[in-house]
Design a protein around this motif. Structure first.
Motif, PDB file in Angstrom:
ATOM      1  N   LEU A   1     -28.360   7.788  26.338  1.00  0.00           N
ATOM      2  CA  LEU A   1     -28.388   8.659  25.167  1.00  0.00           C
ATOM      3  C   LEU A   1     -29.679   9.456  25.165  1.00  0.00           C
ATOM      4  CD1 LEU A   1     -27.169   9.467  22.348  1.00  0.00           C
ATOM      5  CD2 LEU A   1     -28.506   7.565  21.405  1.00  0.00           C
ATOM      6  N   GLY A   2     -29.566  10.755  24.961  1.00  0.00           N
ATOM      7  CA  GLY A   2     -30.744  11.603  24.870  1.00  0.00           C
ATOM      8  C   GLY A   2     -30.432  12.834  24.045  1.00  0.00           C
ATOM      9  N   GLY A   3     -31.185  13.068  22.953  1.00  0.00           N
ATOM     10  CA  GLY A   3     -30.890  14.202  22.087  1.00  0.00           C
ATOM     11  C   GLY A   3     -29.497  14.063  21.499  1.00  0.00           C
ATOM     12  N   TYR A   4     -28.700  15.116  21.647  1.00  0.00           N
ATOM     13  CA  TYR A   4     -27.336  15.102  21.135  1.00  0.00           C
ATOM     14  C   TYR A   4     -26.339  15.063  22.286  1.00  0.00           C
ATOM     15  CZ  TYR A   4     -29.425  15.838  16.620  1.00  0.00           C
ATOM     16  OH  TYR A   4     -30.169  15.661  15.483  1.00  0.00           O
ATOM     17  N   ARG A   5     -26.759  14.423  23.382  1.00  0.00           N
ATOM     18  CA  ARG A   5     -25.885  14.255  24.537  1.00  0.00           C
ATOM     19  C   ARG A   5     -25.859  12.783  24.956  1.00  0.00           C
ATOM     20  NH1 ARG A   5     -25.892  19.516  28.529  1.00  0.00           N
ATOM     21  NH2 ARG A   5     -25.193  20.983  26.926  1.00  0.00           N
ATOM     22  N   MET A   6     -24.712  12.389  25.518  1.00  0.00           N
ATOM     23  CA  MET A   6     -24.501  11.012  25.920  1.00  0.00           C
ATOM     24  C   MET A   6     -23.825  11.001  27.286  1.00  0.00           C
ATOM     25  SD  MET A   6     -22.114   8.118  24.009  1.00  0.00           S
ATOM     26  CE  MET A   6     -22.962   8.317  22.431  1.00  0.00           C
ATOM     27  N   ALA A   7     -24.446  10.325  28.249  1.00  0.00           N
ATOM     28  CA  ALA A   7     -23.862  10.159  29.575  1.00  0.00           C
ATOM     29  C   ALA A   7     -23.293   8.750  29.675  1.00  0.00           C
ATOM     30  CB  ALA A   7     -24.910  10.387  30.659  1.00  0.00           C
ATOM     31  N   VAL A   8     -22.007   8.652  29.974  1.00  0.00           N
ATOM     32  CA  VAL A   8     -21.331   7.374  30.167  1.00  0.00           C
ATOM     33  C   VAL A   8     -21.243   7.130  31.665  1.00  0.00           C
ATOM     34  CG1 VAL A   8     -19.257   6.035  29.672  1.00  0.00           C
ATOM     35  CG2 VAL A   8     -20.001   7.813  28.070  1.00  0.00           C
ATOM     36  N   LEU A   9     -21.796   6.019  32.137  1.00  0.00           N
ATOM     37  CA  LEU A   9     -21.962   5.804  33.565  1.00  0.00           C
ATOM     38  C   LEU A   9     -21.230   4.557  34.036  1.00  0.00           C
ATOM     39  CD1 LEU A   9     -25.825   6.385  33.700  1.00  0.00           C
ATOM     40  CD2 LEU A   9     -24.051   8.082  34.086  1.00  0.00           C
ATOM     41  N   GLY A  10     -20.548   4.699  35.176  1.00  0.00           N
ATOM     42  CA  GLY A  10     -19.983   3.561  35.876  1.00  0.00           C
ATOM     43  C   GLY A  10     -20.617   3.474  37.246  1.00  0.00           C
ATOM     44  N   SER A  11     -20.674   2.283  37.833  1.00  0.00           N
ATOM     45  CA  SER A  11     -21.362   2.082  39.105  1.00  0.00           C
ATOM     46  C   SER A  11     -20.483   1.293  40.069  1.00  0.00           C
ATOM     47  CB  SER A  11     -22.674   1.311  38.896  1.00  0.00           C
ATOM     48  OG  SER A  11     -23.500   1.948  37.946  1.00  0.00           O
ATOM     49  N   LEU A  12     -20.449   1.749  41.318  1.00  0.00           N
ATOM     50  CA  LEU A  12     -19.683   1.065  42.366  1.00  0.00           C
ATOM     51  C   LEU A  12     -20.479   1.083  43.667  1.00  0.00           C
ATOM     52  CD1 LEU A  12     -16.039   2.447  41.948  1.00  0.00           C
ATOM     53  CD2 LEU A  12     -16.856   0.160  41.350  1.00  0.00           C
ATOM     54  N   MET A  13     -20.304   0.040  44.473  1.00  0.00           N
ATOM     55  CA  MET A  13     -20.788   0.058  45.848  1.00  0.00           C
ATOM     56  C   MET A  13     -19.736   0.788  46.678  1.00  0.00           C
ATOM     57  SD  MET A  13     -23.707  -1.372  45.619  1.00  0.00           S
ATOM     58  CE  MET A  13     -24.079  -1.275  47.371  1.00  0.00           C
ATOM     59  N   ALA A  14     -20.181   1.731  47.501  1.00  0.00           N
ATOM     60  CA  ALA A  14     -19.254   2.599  48.226  1.00  0.00           C
ATOM     61  C   ALA A  14     -19.141   2.184  49.685  1.00  0.00           C
ATOM     62  CB  ALA A  14     -19.721   4.049  48.133  1.00  0.00           C
ATOM     63  N   SER A  15     -17.921   2.182  50.189  1.00  0.00           N
ATOM     64  CA  SER A  15     -17.716   1.974  51.625  1.00  0.00           C
ATOM     65  C   SER A  15     -18.179   3.219  52.371  1.00  0.00           C
ATOM     66  CB  SER A  15     -16.236   1.713  51.903  1.00  0.00           C
ATOM     67  OG  SER A  15     -15.794   0.563  51.207  1.00  0.00           O
ATOM     68  N   PRO A  16     -18.563   3.092  53.642  1.00  0.00           N
ATOM     69  CA  PRO A  16     -19.013   4.267  54.404  1.00  0.00           C
ATOM     70  C   PRO A  16     -17.929   5.333  54.505  1.00  0.00           C
ATOM     71  CG  PRO A  16     -19.587   2.227  55.531  1.00  0.00           C
ATOM     72  CD  PRO A  16     -18.671   1.843  54.408  1.00  0.00           C
ATOM     73  N   GLY A  17     -18.370   6.580  54.630  1.00  0.00           N
ATOM     74  CA  GLY A  17     -17.438   7.682  54.773  1.00  0.00           C
ATOM     75  C   GLY A  17     -17.473   8.619  53.581  1.00  0.00           C
ATOM     76  N   ASN A  18     -16.780   9.743  53.710  1.00  0.00           N
ATOM     77  CA  ASN A  18     -16.748  10.749  52.655  1.00  0.00           C
ATOM     78  C   ASN A  18     -15.730  10.395  51.580  1.00  0.00           C
ATOM     79  OD1 ASN A  18     -18.457  11.990  54.468  1.00  0.00           O
ATOM     80  ND2 ASN A  18     -17.573  14.025  54.174  1.00  0.00           N
ATOM     81  N   TYR A  19     -16.006  10.910  50.377  1.00  0.00           N
ATOM     82  CA  TYR A  19     -15.099  10.741  49.239  1.00  0.00           C
ATOM     83  C   TYR A  19     -14.700  12.126  48.736  1.00  0.00           C
ATOM     84  CZ  TYR A  19     -16.321   5.788  49.028  1.00  0.00           C
ATOM     85  OH  TYR A  19     -16.492   4.463  49.325  1.00  0.00           O
ATOM     86  N   ARG A  20     -13.528  12.199  48.140  1.00  0.00           N
ATOM     87  CA  ARG A  20     -13.037  13.469  47.596  1.00  0.00           C
ATOM     88  C   ARG A  20     -12.653  13.266  46.134  1.00  0.00           C
ATOM     89  NH1 ARG A  20     -11.101  18.403  49.126  1.00  0.00           N
ATOM     90  NH2 ARG A  20      -9.379  19.294  47.915  1.00  0.00           N
ATOM     91  N   TRP A  21     -13.179  14.150  45.284  1.00  0.00           N
ATOM     92  CA  TRP A  21     -12.941  14.067  43.834  1.00  0.00           C
ATOM     93  C   TRP A  21     -12.321  15.374  43.368  1.00  0.00           C
ATOM     94  CZ3 TRP A  21     -12.164  11.277  39.803  1.00  0.00           C
ATOM     95  CH2 TRP A  21     -12.428  11.740  38.515  1.00  0.00           C
ATOM     96  N   ASP A  22     -11.148  15.280  42.730  1.00  0.00           N
ATOM     97  CA  ASP A  22     -10.463  16.492  42.278  1.00  0.00           C
ATOM     98  C   ASP A  22     -10.511  16.651  40.766  1.00  0.00           C
ATOM     99  OD1 ASP A  22      -8.683  14.655  41.266  1.00  0.00           O
ATOM    100  OD2 ASP A  22      -6.992  15.244  42.529  1.00  0.00           O
TER     101      ASP A  22
END
Length: 323
Positions: free
Chosen positions: A199-220
């Protein structure tokens, strides 16, 4: 209309007979309309928040009403009870528009809203209000210590250390809350566990965390793919929708951070299709640690009053981390 502009009641579209519930409901509506991220301006948004700060506090409201009845400049924030010419807001040279703000603005001392005094105690203890990090990742159960839950626990600890070391030291107003549990959440109902909320000012970042396997990822924008298989986004979209509904005064955006087992902050590579960058601003992003830091600095620096600590928002977040 007063000579210097609308009164605080007019800013919120209220009469002096408005109840506390009316004031809160009007503020939420006005804040949404005036928010710079929804087409408003930082000046109008500041006026809305200042109106609510005064009218939601019985003592300030009474003092304001007395000034209002005497015909003084009740529409001016400086006329509100408890304001001071020595406050950080009065010393500033005026708000800057989002394009003019940079990450350097994050290093300013925090301003607590609503402010407090011996006669007006804070909503949460000062030790909590002044603390930048709250809560801890939820440990996996006995049956999950060697599976995906264990990897997620490790990744969440990496995210906390990353933000403490690389962001919070330069952002005194930032408040990181970890291990939140939100019951009856999301359109599908049920319980929702959220790794982190920043939380900072009037903005809120919701965060999730994962350990990633090697290689590229694609997000659409909706699906995260790795080697042709979909990767869980930890119901972050549900978390963003839930927290946005509960805290409409905030701009809520989500990030899934992928940590590389080799510790390289710029791995893994996350590919975005070109069309996604030209679409409307997304509410959910995927990033490696290096990209996350860059995007979070921009996200908070471009928001209105980034050095504000909203105690009415921080308090229930801390409560959710203690469940």
């Amino acid at each position: 209309m007063s000579p210097s502009g609308p009164t605080f009641y007019e800013v919120l579209g209220l009469t002096r007979a408005a109840s506390a519930a009316d004031i809160k409901a009007a503020y939420r509506k006005a804040a949404r309309n005036a928010h710079p991220d929804q087409g408003g301006t930082s000046e109008s948004f500041h006026r809305v928040t200042e109106a609510y700060r005064v009218l939601s506090d019985p003592q300030r409201k009474a003092a304001y009403d007395r000034r209002f009845g005497q015909g003084t400049d009740a529409g001016s924030p400086g006329a509100a009870a408890g304001s001071s010419s020595g406050s950080p807001a009065s010393r500033s040279t005026g708000p800057r528009s989002a394009p003019e703000r940079t990450a350097a603005d994050l290093d300013r001392p925090p301003v607590f809203v609503p402010d407090f005094s011996p006669k007006n105690p804070p909503l949460i203890p000062l030790t909590l209000a002044g603390q930048q990090v709250h809560g801890a990742p939820r440990r996996p159960g006995l049956l999950s210590r060697f599976g995906a839950a264990a990897g997620r626990f490790d990744a969440e600890n990496l995210t906390i250390r990353l933000l403490e070391r690389e962001l919070l030291e330069e952002y005194p107003a930032g408040r990181l809350v970890n291990g939140l549990h939100i019951p009856d959440a999301g359109p599908r109902g049920g319980n929702l566990d959220v790794g982190h909320v920043l939380l900072g000012g009037y903005r809120m970042a919701v965060l999730g965390s994962l350990m990633a396997s090697p290689g590229n990822y694609r997000w659409d924008g909706q699906h995260l793919l790795h080697r042709g298989r979909e990767v869980s986004t930890l119901r972050l979209a549900d978390a963003v929708r839930t927290l946005q509904a509960r805290f409409p005064e905030c701009n809520v955006t989500g990030w899934l951070v992928l940590h590389s087992p080799n510790g390289n902050p710029f791995e893994p590579i996350v590919d975005y299709p070109p069309a996604l960058s030209r679409s409307a601003p997304a509410t959910l992003h995927v990033a490696n640690p290096g990209g996350l830091l860059r995007e979070l600095r921009r996200f908070f620096a471009e928001g209105p009053q980034p050095n504000t600590v909203q105690l009415p928002v921080l308090a229930p977040l801390i409560d959710a981390s203690a469940r």
